[in-house]
Enzyme design. Structure first.
Site, PDB file in Angstrom:
ATOM      1  N   LYS A 206       0.849  -1.202   0.000  1.00  0.00           N
ATOM      2  CA  LYS A 206       0.000   0.000   0.000  1.00  0.00           C
ATOM      3  C   LYS A 206       0.881   1.247   0.000  1.00  0.00           C
ATOM      4  O   LYS A 206       0.603   2.217  -0.704  1.00  0.00           O
ATOM      5  CB  LYS A 206      -0.943  -0.008   1.209  1.00  0.00           C
ATOM      6  CG  LYS A 206      -2.067  -1.008   1.046  1.00  0.00           C
ATOM      7  CD  LYS A 206      -2.859  -1.269   2.316  1.00  0.00           C
ATOM      8  CE  LYS A 206      -3.837  -2.411   2.072  1.00  0.00           C
ATOM      9  NZ  LYS A 206      -4.545  -2.857   3.279  1.00  0.00           N
TER      10      LYS A 206
ATOM     11  N   GLN B  73      -4.802  -1.688   9.452  1.00  0.00           N
ATOM     12  CA  GLN B  73      -4.696  -3.006   8.818  1.00  0.00           C
ATOM     13  C   GLN B  73      -5.302  -4.083   9.720  1.00  0.00           C
ATOM     14  O   GLN B  73      -4.968  -4.168  10.904  1.00  0.00           O
ATOM     15  CB  GLN B  73      -3.211  -3.321   8.528  1.00  0.00           C
ATOM     16  CG  GLN B  73      -2.979  -4.615   7.790  1.00  0.00           C
ATOM     17  CD  GLN B  73      -3.573  -4.614   6.369  1.00  0.00           C
ATOM     18  OE1 GLN B  73      -3.445  -3.641   5.641  1.00  0.00           O
ATOM     19  NE2 GLN B  73      -4.222  -5.700   6.003  1.00  0.00           N
TER      20      GLN B  73
ATOM     21  N   ASP C   4     -11.101   2.693   3.802  1.00  0.00           N
ATOM     22  CA  ASP C   4     -11.514   1.297   3.653  1.00  0.00           C
ATOM     23  C   ASP C   4     -13.025   1.189   3.447  1.00  0.00           C
ATOM     24  O   ASP C   4     -13.519   0.153   3.002  1.00  0.00           O
ATOM     25  CB  ASP C   4     -11.144   0.507   4.917  1.00  0.00           C
ATOM     26  CG  ASP C   4      -9.902  -0.338   4.730  1.00  0.00           C
ATOM     27  OD1 ASP C   4      -9.553  -0.643   3.570  1.00  0.00           O
ATOM     28  OD2 ASP C   4      -9.281  -0.705   5.747  1.00  0.00           O
TER      29      ASP C   4
END
Ligand code: NDP
Length: 288
Positions: free
Chosen positions: A53, A97, A120
């Protein structure tokens, strides 16, 4: 006729290119989008995802920052970091995460995020906006799947779509996105009876189960679009999807491979969400 392969790598590259151009437009206005990724602990797979990422952010001109915290970090300390990020003007996107260590309540962490920076798309506010058909940050994997479906040129209105899987991060948002586009949507899960019949009725199948090659080739309606979200290790140790690819490709009109289908889209849409969040938070017009 064998299915046309939907090339997720190539389509993800297009999306990244669009993001790069959008970032350039923001930079011309003096704004560099910032994406902060929080990693707690030393799970090797998570470390790889976070590294990827960061790399992908840099490639499109997004300022990527990783906060790597030790596995024993308390929930309270993680919440302190999130509050700091929520209060920082230069932070446009925040991603924690998953999975988190067991002593941390993932729901509490998601709830503590600023919905405007929730790239997200897992925050209840963003899920609620999606449910209401209003603009918000949409979960990256389902958003990427929609782009893959759109690449086929098929008009979804009135088509029968079957989503196998009802998780909050893939199945449920996927079903809502398809419904928004006027498909007739059926959501299947582990208690669904006669999955084969449900799948065989579908013009569009999205498999998000997590079981290697569970959807068999002869379940697929001739000409259907098959989107395989699954990432599994098969008995042969190789990466494979939830669909029995070789057999399904004999029936489908379009199909995504694993790897090289949905996977590359997820990061591309994370970058896209970061740019959208950046513009929306700062009151700038949509740079895409
Ligand atoms: P979850 O485990 O959260 O959800 C799996 C879903 O599949 C559940 O709704 C479950 O039903 C359903 N299911 C399980 N067994 C069956 C069965 N026998 N028949 C029908 N339905 C079944 O997984 P995720 O949604 O997080 O992920 C799904 C897959 O997608 C995984 O392989 C994951 O690795 C992959 N993935 C890939 C991404 C990418 O970027 N390519 C991103 C995210 C996920 P129930 O609700 O009843 O338990």
């Amino acid at each position: 006729m064998p299915a046309q392969v939907i090339d997720g790598k190539a389509i993800a590259a297009q999306v990244r290119n669009e993001v790069r151009m959008a970032v350039d437009r923001l930079k011309a206005q003096g704004v560099t989008p910032g994406l902060h990724v929080v990693l707690v602990g030393d799970d090797p797979a998570s470390a790889v995802y976070v590294r990827n990422k960061g790399k992908a952010s840099e490639e499109v001109g997004i300022a990527g920052v990783t906060h790597h915290l030790p596995a024993e970090t308390s929930e309270a300390d993680l919440l302190v970091l999130l509050r700091e990020l929520n209060a920082s003007p230069g932070v446009d996107g925040v991603l924690v995460q998953l999975p988190l260590p067991k002593h941390i309540d993932a729901n509490r962490i998601t709830d503590a995020q600023d919905a405007a920076r929730d790239v997200d798309g897992f925050h209840p506010v963003n899920l609620g906006l999606l449910l209401s058909g209003r603009d918000g940050l949409v979960a990256c994997t389902p958003a990427g799947c929609m782009r893959l479906i759109d690449s086929t040129g098929i008009d979804l209105a009135g088509k029968r779509a079957v989503v196998v899987g009802r998780s909050l991060i893939v199945g449920k948002p996927m079903a809502l996105l398809l419904m928004q586009r006027n498909a007739t949507v059926t959501v299947c899960h582990s208690r669904t009876q006669d999955l084969k019949t449900r799948v065989s009725e579908a013009d569009i199948v999205v498999a998000a189960i997590g079981k290697a090659r569970m959807i068999k080739g002869d379940w697929i309606k001739p000409g259907a679009v098959v989107i395989d979200v699954g990432m599994n290790r098969g008995d042969d140790g190789k990466l494979c999807g939830d669909v029995d690819y070789a057999a399904a490709a004999e029936h489908a009109g379009f199909i995504t491979p694993v790897p090289g289908g949905v996977g590359p889209m997820t990061i591309a849409f994370l970058l896209r969400n970061t740019v959208l969040a950046c513009a929306a938070r700062r009151g700038l017009s949509n740079p895409f």
